[in-house]
Motif scaffolding. Structure first.
Motif: not given
Length: 107
Positions: A1-8, A37-40, A46-49, A81-86
Motif C-alpha cells: 500500500i505505501p508503494t501505491l501511494s508513493w507511485i501516485v 480509499a476502500a483498502i482499509p 479480511i482480518a475479521l472474517y 485477540i490482538l488482531i480482533y482488537t486492532a
C-alpha cells in the motif's frame, strides 16, 4: 500500500500539477484514489472474517490433534485477540473499550 501511494505521489509531482487538478482531469487517478480509499475497509473485513476464523480453527486443531499444551495455544489465542482488537471498534467490555480508546488504540 505505501508503494501505491508513493507511485501516485511521484506521478503527481512528475506532472507538475496539484493533486486536485490531476485527480479531477485524469480518470485513472480518480479510480485509483477511490480504490485506495476502500483498502482499509477491505483489510479490516479480511482480518475479521478470514484471518480470525482460520486462526481459531488452526489453534483448536493444533491443540486437539497435535501438541495438547496450553503454552503453545495461549500465544496463538493472544495473537487472535490482538488482531480482533486492532480491526474492530472494540471488544465489547466497556471498561476495556474505554481504556483502549484513552490510550489511542481504538477510536
Amino acid at each position: 500500500i505505501p508503494t501505491l501511494s508513493w507511485i501516485v505521489g511521484w506521478i503527481i509531482s512528475f506532472a507538475g500539477a496539484s493533486a486536485g487538478a490531476i485527480t479531477t482531469t485524469n480518470s485513472v487517478l480518480v479510480a485509483l484514489s477511490t480504490v485506495m480509499a476502500a483498502i482499509p475497509a477491505i483489510g479490516h473485513a479480511i482480518a475479521l472474517y478470514f484471518v480470525i476464523p482460520v486462526g481459531i480453527l488452526t489453534t483448536v486443531v493444533n491443540y486437539v490433534f497435535g501438541h495438547k499444551e496450553l503454552r503453545f495455544s495461549l500465544p496463538a489465542l493472544l495473537g487472535i485477540i490482538l488482531i480482533y482488537t486492532a480491526n474492530s471498534n472494540g471488544i465489547g467490555i466497556s471498561f476495556v473499550d474505554s481504556w483502549l480508546a484513552s490510550v489511542g488504540i481504538i477510536v
